[in-house]
Design a protein around this motif. Structure first.
Motif, PDB file in Angstrom:
ATOM      1  N   LEU A 140       0.839  -1.205   0.000  1.00 46.67           N
ATOM      2  CA  LEU A 140       0.000   0.000   0.000  1.00 46.67           C
ATOM      3  C   LEU A 140       0.875   1.258   0.000  1.00 46.67           C
ATOM      4  N   ALA A 141       1.985   1.200   0.752  1.00 42.81           N
ATOM      5  CA  ALA A 141       2.897   2.349   0.778  1.00 42.81           C
ATOM      6  C   ALA A 141       3.456   2.619  -0.621  1.00 42.81           C
ATOM      7  N   PHE A 142       3.820   1.552  -1.333  1.00 46.39           N
ATOM      8  CA  PHE A 142       4.306   1.700  -2.714  1.00 46.39           C
ATOM      9  C   PHE A 142       3.194   2.262  -3.600  1.00 46.39           C
ATOM     10  N   ALA A 143       2.010   1.677  -3.464  1.00 41.18           N
ATOM     11  CA  ALA A 143       0.886   2.108  -4.310  1.00 41.18           C
ATOM     12  C   ALA A 143       0.565   3.582  -4.061  1.00 41.18           C
ATOM     13  N   ARG A 144       0.590   3.989  -2.780  1.00 38.02           N
ATOM     14  CA  ARG A 144       0.317   5.391  -2.444  1.00 38.02           C
ATOM     15  C   ARG A 144       1.338   6.298  -3.121  1.00 38.02           C
ATOM     16  N   ALA A 145       2.608   5.896  -3.061  1.00 36.53           N
ATOM     17  CA  ALA A 145       3.653   6.714  -3.685  1.00 36.53           C
ATOM     18  C   ALA A 145       3.509   6.713  -5.214  1.00 36.53           C
ATOM     19  N   LEU A 146       3.161   5.561  -5.787  1.00 33.60           N
ATOM     20  CA  LEU A 146       3.051   5.473  -7.255  1.00 33.60           C
ATOM     21  C   LEU A 146       1.824   6.209  -7.792  1.00 33.60           C
ATOM     22  N   MET A 147       0.827   6.422  -6.925  1.00 38.37           N
ATOM     23  CA  MET A 147      -0.363   7.200  -7.337  1.00 38.37           C
ATOM     24  C   MET A 147       0.049   8.563  -7.891  1.00 38.37           C
ATOM     25  N   LEU A 148       1.150   9.091  -7.346  1.00 30.11           N
ATOM     26  CA  LEU A 148       1.596  10.430  -7.736  1.00 30.11           C
ATOM     27  C   LEU A 148       2.388  10.424  -9.039  1.00 30.11           C
ATOM     28  N   GLU A 149       2.584   9.240  -9.615  1.00 30.87           N
ATOM     29  CA  GLU A 149       3.379   9.081 -10.833  1.00 30.87           C
ATOM     30  C   GLU A 149       4.719   9.806 -10.712  1.00 30.87           C
ATOM     31  N   PRO A 150       5.510   9.426  -9.697  1.00 29.72           N
ATOM     32  CA  PRO A 150       6.772  10.160  -9.475  1.00 29.72           C
ATOM     33  C   PRO A 150       7.795   9.875 -10.558  1.00 29.72           C
ATOM     34  N   LYS A 151       8.652  10.870 -10.790  1.00 28.32           N
ATOM     35  CA  LYS A 151       9.772  10.647 -11.703  1.00 28.32           C
ATOM     36  C   LYS A 151      10.898   9.946 -10.937  1.00 28.32           C
ATOM     37  N   TYR A 152      10.997  10.284  -9.661  1.00 26.94           N
ATOM     38  CA  TYR A 152      12.019   9.692  -8.804  1.00 26.94           C
ATOM     39  C   TYR A 152      11.341   9.233  -7.513  1.00 26.94           C
ATOM     40  N   LEU A 153      11.710   8.049  -7.055  1.00 27.08           N
ATOM     41  CA  LEU A 153      11.083   7.515  -5.848  1.00 27.08           C
ATOM     42  C   LEU A 153      12.158   7.220  -4.809  1.00 27.08           C
TER      43      LEU A 153
END
Lengths: 234, 295
Positions: A140-153
């Motif tokens: 879920l933590a990954f999914a939450r971060a990927l929701m933002l379509e980051p260029k860098y994670l």
């Protein structure tokens, strides 16, 4: 096009914890940060995210100096972050954890994509995130971060407190990120595992860089292996 | 003293408790998200009551409709005052230890009260409410205005819970209450969300003040008098828990009213605190800690 950190000095008021560190992450590549406990790994990435009060140096994201911006603006510029602990909103449901993220575009479609990518979350979308297992919570933590379509994670010790089986699951997830064009800055206690999936690495000791370079070379370096990676390469 | 008499007191206490709960809801919302006990909430309620009264005095010829406009004015003016306090005072103190904001909120409360008394004096005022006969429901005798006050307070609470649970703004507020740092790195716009929070807390306070003014009188100290039981209700219902604040308010309201024949009107306010202390001795975290925080 890169996340470039130069001469970064960071701390919480007293003596600096991070002392003049520099590195760069390009899209589609993984950079691992390794080091002993207290070497300043987490402080470094928190400083990049704008969560540390005293920061000097330069953090440049695709030409924008992030240090002048608050954390939420850094996120808007394409920086994603999965903290080591407290990385989900425990009192919100799984669906709410994704829906609350301030992403552009079609939010519902993004959530559907995340549920497709992480089917276990789809099955528990109405459950409070605080009731998820360790592995599900990390998903879920990954999914939450990927929701933002980051260029860098930025991933701060994503396998901390996970069982061995779940560690492999998380590393599989991390390996997939460069295929999405995402540059990954990975802080990991399991330095050898991290360097094995990374393109480049940097070793910190007491807040300073002691070695940096291609991850494969770091893994082969006898001195580094003995000091920081548990044992020498075979 | 008959059972019917005590039942009537309990009903009256429940209505007053809903008003206490309304202000406690405003206090607990702010505490859950901004992390400090806002002592200016009572005086924001007082400002709302006076604003509503001023408007109704000007349009009293409209009859009962003037009360509707008074209520809306009370909510709007209190919401704006609340928002102004956030931007002028509390925003600058966010991130510091809660006691700074608490002291600042006490100061803001005094300033609001001083401004109101400077322009409007210390005299008590009343809303122009049509005289009505009490309704008899079995042994109970209930004034229609009490039914209206209770129903409006309940409707306002339902609205708040709907906002918290079913809107994007509510989800953002709950996320910030849950984990402010994670909210920040999730791109949740803090300033916009906090503005929404303070507007909502102010509107609730203004409505509480207006309804209390309808039920009793409007006076400069009314906010302070309402704030103390509201704080007790907030603690009783577990700090940061909206539903707990409302239930705590009703418990304290009923306890205060039912105790009146035994301790007298003057000391009834102490009873609410006695109830709170007794509960906290048994359950220090409040009644509803499992669901604490704005969620």
């Amino acid at each position: 096009m890169a996340l470039i950190i130069s001469d970064l000095v960071a701390g919480y008021g007293g003596a600096a914890i991070v002392k003049g560190v520099g590195l760069s992450v390009e899209p589609g590549r993984i950079v691992a940060i390794a080091g002993t406990n207290g070497s300043g790994k987490s402080t470094l990435v928190k400083a990049v995210m704008g969560l540390v009060p005293k920061v000097e140096g330069k953090v440049d994201l695709d030409g924008t100096n992030l240090l002048a911006l608050p954390a939420e603006a850094r996120v808007a510029h394409g920086l994603g972050y999965v903290p080591q602990v407290a990385n989900v909103f425990t009192t919100l449901s799984v669906w709410e954890n994704l829906a609350v993220v301030e992403c552009g575009g079609d939010r519902k479609a993004r959530i559907a994509q995340m549920f497709e990518r992480f089917p276990a979350l789809a099955e528990r979308k109405a459950m409070a995130a605080g009731h998820l297992s360790g592995g599900e919570r990390q998903q879920l933590a990954f999914a939450r971060a990927l929701m933002l379509e980051p260029k860098y994670l930025i991933l701060d010790e994503p396998t901390a407190a996970l069982s061995v089986a779940l560690v492999e699951q998380v590393f599989t997830l991390i390996r997939e990120l460069p295929q999405l064009g995402i540059g990954v800055l990975l802080v990991e206690q399991r330095a050898r595992l991290a360097l094995e999936i990374a393109d480049d690495g940097i070793i910190l000791d007491q807040g300073s860089e002691v070695m940096a370079g291609p991850a494969a070379e770091l893994l082969e370096d006898n001195r580094m292996a003995e000091l920081y990676l548990g044992h020498a390469p075979t | 003293m008959t059972v019917a008499y005590l039942m009537n007191l309990a009903v009256n206490g429940a209505v007053e408790g809903l008003l206490v709960g309304l202000l406690a809801l405003a206090v607990t919302l702010v505490f859950g998200v901004a992390r400090f006990p806002n002592a200016s909430a009572g005086d924001v309620a007082m400002v709302g009551a006076y604003s509503g009264w001023l408007l109704q005095s000007a349009i009293v010829s409209l009859g009962p409709l003037s009360l509707v406009f008074a209520g809306v004015t009370a909510m709007a003016s209190a919401a704006l005052v609340s928002l102004a306090l956030y931007w002028l005072v509390f925003r600058a103190l966010s991130g510091r230890v809660g006691v700074y904001a608490l002291i600042a909120s006490i100061g803001a409360a005094f300033v609001l009260r001083s401004v109101v008394t400077f322009f409007l004096g210390h005299d008590q005022q009343v809303f122009a409410v049509p005289l009505t006969r009490a309704l008899s429901i079995g042994p109970l005798r209930v004034l229609p205005i009490d039914l209206w006050v209770g129903a409006i307070a309940l409707a306002a609470m339902v609205c708040v819970f709907v906002i918290l649970r079913m809107t994007a703004m509510g989800r953002r507020m709950r996320a910030i209450a849950d984990n402010p740092q994670l909210a920040m790195v999730s791109g949740i716009p803090a300033a916009r969300t906090m503005s929404g929070l303070w507007l909502m807390a102010g509107a609730l306070s203004g409505l509480a003040g207006c309804l209390l003014g309808l039920k009793t009188v409007i006076a400069p100290e009314m906010g302070w008098d309402l704030l103390l039981p509201a704080f007790a209700a907030t603690i009783l219902g577990s700090v940061g828990n909206p539903l707990g604040a409302v239930i705590g308010g009703v418990i304290i309201g009923i306890a205060q009213e039912v105790s009146t024949p035994f301790v007298g009107f003057t000391y009834k306010i102490a009873i609410g605190f006695v109830v709170m202390l007794l509960v906290l001795l048994v359950r220090p975290e409040g009644l509803f800690v499992a669901r604490a925080r704005v969620r």
